[in-house]
Design an enzyme around this catalytic site. Structure first.
Site, PDB file in Angstrom:
ATOM      1  N   GLY A  53       0.847  -1.189   0.000  1.00  0.00           N
ATOM      2  CA  GLY A  53       0.000   0.000   0.000  1.00  0.00           C
ATOM      3  C   GLY A  53       0.880   1.235   0.000  1.00  0.00           C
ATOM      4  N   LEU A  54       0.312   2.357   0.429  1.00  0.00           N
ATOM      5  CA  LEU A  54       1.091   3.597   0.379  1.00  0.00           C
ATOM      6  C   LEU A  54       2.399   3.463   1.140  1.00  0.00           C
ATOM      7  CD1 LEU A  54      -1.573   6.397   0.707  1.00  0.00           C
ATOM      8  CD2 LEU A  54      -0.301   5.706  -1.304  1.00  0.00           C
ATOM      9  N   HIS A 277     -15.859   5.641  11.300  1.00  0.00           N
ATOM     10  CA  HIS A 277     -16.028   6.754  10.374  1.00  0.00           C
ATOM     11  C   HIS A 277     -17.491   7.168  10.323  1.00  0.00           C
ATOM     12  CE1 HIS A 277     -15.924   9.183   6.795  1.00  0.00           C
ATOM     13  NE2 HIS A 277     -14.618   9.098   6.762  1.00  0.00           N
ATOM     14  N   SER A 295     -17.068   9.706   1.316  1.00  0.00           N
ATOM     15  CA  SER A 295     -15.963  10.538   1.811  1.00  0.00           C
ATOM     16  C   SER A 295     -16.424  11.595   2.794  1.00  0.00           C
ATOM     17  CB  SER A 295     -15.276  11.240   0.647  1.00  0.00           C
ATOM     18  OG  SER A 295     -14.374  12.197   1.158  1.00  0.00           O
ATOM     19  N   ARG A 341     -13.957  13.082  13.484  1.00  0.00           N
ATOM     20  CA  ARG A 341     -14.735  11.880  13.198  1.00  0.00           C
ATOM     21  C   ARG A 341     -15.353  11.245  14.427  1.00  0.00           C
ATOM     22  NH1 ARG A 341     -10.709   9.200   8.692  1.00  0.00           N
ATOM     23  NH2 ARG A 341     -11.370  10.614   7.056  1.00  0.00           N
ATOM     24  N   HIS A 412     -13.499   1.901  10.322  1.00  0.00           N
ATOM     25  CA  HIS A 412     -12.846   2.472   9.151  1.00  0.00           C
ATOM     26  C   HIS A 412     -11.334   2.401   9.225  1.00  0.00           C
ATOM     27  CE1 HIS A 412     -11.986   5.172   5.908  1.00  0.00           C
ATOM     28  NE2 HIS A 412     -11.444   6.065   6.696  1.00  0.00           N
ATOM     29  N   GLU A 436      -0.442   2.274   8.594  1.00  0.00           N
ATOM     30  CA  GLU A 436      -1.498   1.955   9.558  1.00  0.00           C
ATOM     31  C   GLU A 436      -1.102   0.801  10.472  1.00  0.00           C
ATOM     32  OE1 GLU A 436      -5.321   1.245   7.735  1.00  0.00           O
ATOM     33  OE2 GLU A 436      -6.339   0.971   9.655  1.00  0.00           O
ATOM     34  N   ARG A 446      -7.718   9.549  14.531  1.00  0.00           N
ATOM     35  CA  ARG A 446      -7.018  10.094  13.376  1.00  0.00           C
ATOM     36  C   ARG A 446      -7.875  11.146  12.686  1.00  0.00           C
ATOM     37  NH1 ARG A 446      -7.253   9.335   8.161  1.00  0.00           N
ATOM     38  NH2 ARG A 446      -8.473   7.425   8.176  1.00  0.00           N
ATOM     39  N   LEU A 452      -3.171   8.966   4.596  1.00  0.00           N
ATOM     40  CA  LEU A 452      -2.344   8.956   3.390  1.00  0.00           C
ATOM     41  C   LEU A 452      -1.026   9.668   3.689  1.00  0.00           C
ATOM     42  CD1 LEU A 452      -5.037   9.755   0.673  1.00  0.00           C
ATOM     43  CD2 LEU A 452      -4.359   7.566   1.630  1.00  0.00           C
TER      44      LEU A 452
END
Lengths: 649, 256
Positions: A53-54, A277, A295, A341, A412, A436, A446, A452
């Site tokens: 992933g990222l 979320h 989103s 959130r 989430h 993560e 978060r 990201l």
């Protein structure tokens, strides 16, 4: 003790190895004081990166560029499938392009505050510092961020911030950033610095004399179990939100890599910090396989409301303005619909629990765009959110341009994860966790568009520096050969586990048990937790786990693509994790961020921290299957941000 | 509103790349609120309960963005709904009494692994051959140093939206991968950052593409099947750039 297990830390207070000094200069000074591996020596080191992933793709690509010999592993058919791809809203960076008062310090401050003062200041400051480099890097890779008519980058605001610092690429920011990192990774594959292993799942982490020396993987197509050795192992394997069964995570997201590392001695920190979320499409039926996120950026233009009267079953259009409760705008005039959130989620639960829920199952709240459409026009809203509106309509069959969306919170993201020090190294030498999968930067909650940022910060700009400091000391040391007894024992362990699932021969599918486990975890370790609920989870989870191990039915064989077999191991780890989440939540006798204990709330129903007793990280040490984990702590000190009761009013 | 419909599922089963496969037929009662893959989840649950191995099919995000899922549904890649990946298709698109034929993506470049799962790794090889901009971590200038015209950025995004699912290849009578390749080439060729490697990228990606896939004859089936509706214009753009590349890659570097 299992073969090769790490020596257990004697102290119960962990050392984060944060250097001394003023926070603004800490990372800059530390980069100078760390050991370097000279360019021609880097090729002498082998590094394993698990997950693409990222965090994983950026780490593997960057390490490859530096000249290390990297082996990258993904259990997907391609690195580009990793779940980072589904992130919609954006990525924060302290660029201050809009000239609205942003700075590194403000991003640092907002992130520490948003995390409800349960993150490590030094890590967060470093994150804010490198955030600006990420935007530069991604843009140079060809990530098509949104631009204004002058051709410069556009920003929008996001929950928990009063400046516009979020860069975005329509509603597909994660996809575009991951494709950037994936392309950098594939460039290194072509250059021969990265050896890519697709469809390979990590099933064990291997230690020799207390140091990580490799991993064991199973090839998901052939079933072959293979040991791989390296000088260092980096886990970039994501979060554990699927412990709830229903979540916005992808179907295959799991905790297995982190958990197997935990079982080998890596401490697992703050497992009870999970993020729910606020804007997901509510569940519609029992067979629901996952929940879909809408989103958070929608909260910029959407207004959240429920009918003022409980049990009001009229459709939205029939409810006059005076009988609507825009409860976030009412309770939090300063932040309104853009509260963080955790606050947005809990408030949705409160109104739904009080009987104000909307939709066929009364399990949602409205997110209404009528005012925004009237103000900015249909086309402007379509340009901003068109793909999200289309997605909503495909899933629900309802048109959000004409009637409000229905939303409800869902699992989430998970702030908890493997404990790491300032170098992103776990307590096991040579074993790192990034993205993560670690616990480090988001505290108990978060902020939107920060995942990201963290994944890419770790992979592009933090780990590539810190890993050299450790590797420099190993110059000349060969990797542990894969025929060493530590590897052969680990391979045998994995093969045993595989044959155990296939021979259990019970009556229910893996998914059945996962769904049942998810219900227990959602009901008791979800948005609001109580001592009673947590205690009942602590008796229900082991009971269901016993049933799972005795009654699961996994058909087929070990030497083919066998998805039930893959899931069995992952769900087994979720059972163990769920139990630890309950214990962690029970012992944290306070509320903070995503961890809300009903016993600990202010008169206004907000999370009530207990800084005197719980201003620390709880990091759990595995003691074997039959012995409860030991709770260690890392004290958190706040020298640069004054602790306060968060207020978004 | 949700209804329960009865459908007949005819699904392809195949043990491995070299085994011969065949169809299995299963009647299913299903809510129209279920997604297509949830219908298969339920069928798998029933098979497992009966002691039969579940059907292998791939999916992950179930939000239409990761590109993992994808099967032929009644002969169409990703099924009947336009601009929709298999995972986002819902049973309300089907009627009571329908027969639903499910097969793996069919293309010589995508060998079947098992049942409905295929090997799409050639798409990665195409990217590996040049689908990137060579910028090492840390080497980037300030992001606002190079303004990009908004329209160029938007068009680049239209191409970059590709999810790499391979439906274009599966839908193509020639099993060509032009839409996939042109999306990546177009994405980068439209941006200033993509210019230095534009011509070498185009040529090498096309060459690797042709080593795995058939040739494009402009049928347009790829665009019809594409869940992101990538435009056929990008194929034209790719063809133009490829011709130019053939010349430019031979020229002296100073004359490019």
């Amino acid at each position: 003790m299992e073969p090769g297990a790490a020596p257990q830390p004697n102290s119960t207070v962990l050392d984060s190895k944060v250097p001394d000094g003023p926070i603004a200069d800490l990372w800059e000074n530390h980069k100078f004081s760390m050991n370097l591996v000279n360019p021609s020596n880097k090729r002498k080191f082998e590094v394993i990166v698990v997950g693409t992933g990222l965090a994983g793709a950026s780490a593997a690509a960057t390490l490859g560029e530096l000249g290390y010999r990297v082996k990258a592993f993904t259990f997907h058919d391609s690195p580009r499938r990793a779940h980072s791809i589904a992130a919609q809203g954006g990525i924060n960076a302290a660029k201050n392009y809009p000239n609205d008062g942003d700075s590194v310090h403000r991003l640092f401050y907002d992130t520490v505050k948003g995390g409800d003062y349960r993150s490590r200041e030094a890590n967060v400051h470093r994150l804010a510092e490198v955030s600006v480099n990420i935007i530069d890097q991604a843009t140079a890779q060809g990530v098509p961020f949104a631009r204004d008519y002058g051709g410069l980058l556009d920003n929008r605001s996001f929950g928990g911030a009063q400046v516009s610092r979020t860069f975005y690429a329509r509603g597909q920011t994660g996809q575009q950033l991951l494709l950037g990192a994936y392309s950098a990774l594939m460039r290194q594959v072509a250059a021969g610095t990265v050896e890519l292993h697709n469809r390979s799942e990590l099933l064990d982490v291997v230690l020799k004399d207390g140091r990580a020396c490799g991993i064991v993987t199973r090839d998901l197509v052939s079933g072959e179990v293979t040991p791989h050795s390296a000088h260092a192992v980096v886990l970039a394997t994501g979060g554990y939100g699927n412990v709830y069964f229903l979540s916005t995570n992808a179907m295959m997201c799991n905790v297995t890599a982190a958990w197997r590392a935990h079982r080998r001695g890596a401490l697992f920190a703050n497992p009870c910090y999970t993020q729910i979320h606020p804007t997901c499409i509510p569940a519609s039926d029992d067979f629901q396989s996952k929940l879909t996120l809408m989103s958070e950026s929608l909260r910029n233009d959407g207004r959240i409301w429920v009918p003022s009267g409980a049990g009001d079953a009229r459709s939205a259009a029939d409810i006059p303005e005076a009988e609507r409760d825009y409860y976030l705008e009412r309770k939090y005039p300063a932040f309104g619909n853009l509260v963080p959130r955790d606050v947005a989620s809990r408030n949705a639960k409160t109104v739904v629990d009080a009987g104000h829920g909307v939709g066929p199952l009364n399990n949602g709240v409205f997110l209404d765009f009528a005012v925004a459409i009237e103000r900015d026009g249909h086309d402007a809203i379509a340009a901003r959110y068109g793909n999200l509106f289309d997605m909503y309509q495909r899933i629900t069959g309802e048109n959000p341009y004409t009637s409000p969306m229905r939303i409800y919170p869902a699992s989430h993201y998970t702030m908890g994860g493997l404990w790491v020090d300032y170098h992103l190294m776990t307590n096991v030498p040579g074993l790192y966790a990034v993205g993560e999968a670690n616990f480090s930067d988001h505290g108990a909650n978060r902020l939107g568009a920060s995942a990201l940022m963290q994944g890419l910060a770790d992979g592009y700009f933090v780990l590539p520096y810190t890993i050299g400091d450790d590797l420099a000391g190993l110059l000349g040391d060969p990797v542990v050969p894969t025929n060493d007894p530590v590897f052969t024992a680990a391979v045998a362990g994995v093969e045993d586990e595989t044959s155990r699932w296939l021979s259990t021969n019970g009556s229910r599918s893996v998914d059945h048990f996962h769904r049942e486990l998810g219900r227990i975890v959602w009901d008791n370790i979800g948005m609001a937790r109580t001592e009673t609920g947590l205690r009942s989870a602590l008796s229900d989870i082991p009971a269901l786990r016993d049933e799972f191990h005795n009654d699961v039915r996994v058909l087929g064989s070990a030497d083919t693509l066998n998805q039930s077999l893959e899931k069995a191991g992952r769900v087994a780890d979720f059972f163990d994790l769920a139990e630890l989440m309950a214990r962690d939540a029970l012992e944290r006798e306070e509320s903070c961020g995503g961890h809300f204990r009903e016993e600990h709330q202010t008169a206004e129903g907000e999370a009530q921290r207990d800084d005197d007793n719980f201003s620390h990280v709880a990091a759990w040490e595995w003691n074997g299957s039959d012995t409860p984990q030991t709770r260690h702590i890392e004290e958190l000190t706040f020298d640069n941000v004054a602790l306060s009761q968060r207020s978004y009013k | 509103m949700s209804d329960i419909i009865s459908v007949t599922v005819k699904v392809w089963r195949q043990d491995g790349p070299d085994s011969s496969g065949g169809f299995e037929t299963h009647p299913q009662q299903i809510s129209t609120d279920a997604s297509f893959l949830e219908m298969l989840d339920l069928l798998n649950e029933q098979l497992n309960d009966r002691g039969e191995e579940p059907i292998v099919f791939e999916s992950d995000c179930r939000e239409g963005i990761c590109g993992t899922c994808g099967v032929m549904i009644n002969g169409r890649a990703h099924g009947p709904q336009k601009a929709t990946a298999t995972c986002q298709l819902h049973m309300r698109e089907f009627a009571d009494g329908d027969e639903i034929v499910i097969e793996p993506f069919r293309a010589a470049g995508f060998p079947v692994i098992r049942d409905l799962a295929v090997d799409r790794s050639p798409l990665d090889h195409i990217i590996e051959s040049g689908g990137y901009i060579s910028v090492g971590s840390g080497a980037a200038p300030d992001a606002n140093l190079t303004p990009v015209p908004r329209d160029a950025a938007e068009q680049a995004f239209d191409a970059a939206a590709c999810i790499g699912c391979g439906a274009c290849v599966a839908a193509c009578p020639n099993s060509a991968a032009q839409l996939f390749t042109s999306a990546k080439v177009g994405h980068m060729a439209l941006l200033p950052q993509g210019q230095p490697e534009r011509w070498s990228r185009t040529e090498s990606m096309v060459e690797v593409m042709e080593s795995y896939f058939g040739s494009c004859t402009n049928h347009g089936e790829c665009h019809e099947a594409c869940p992101k509706e990538i435009s056929l214009d990008f194929i034209a753009y790719l063809n133009r750039d490829y011709v130019k590349a053939k010349v430019k890659n031979r020229a002296l570097s100073g004359q490019r």
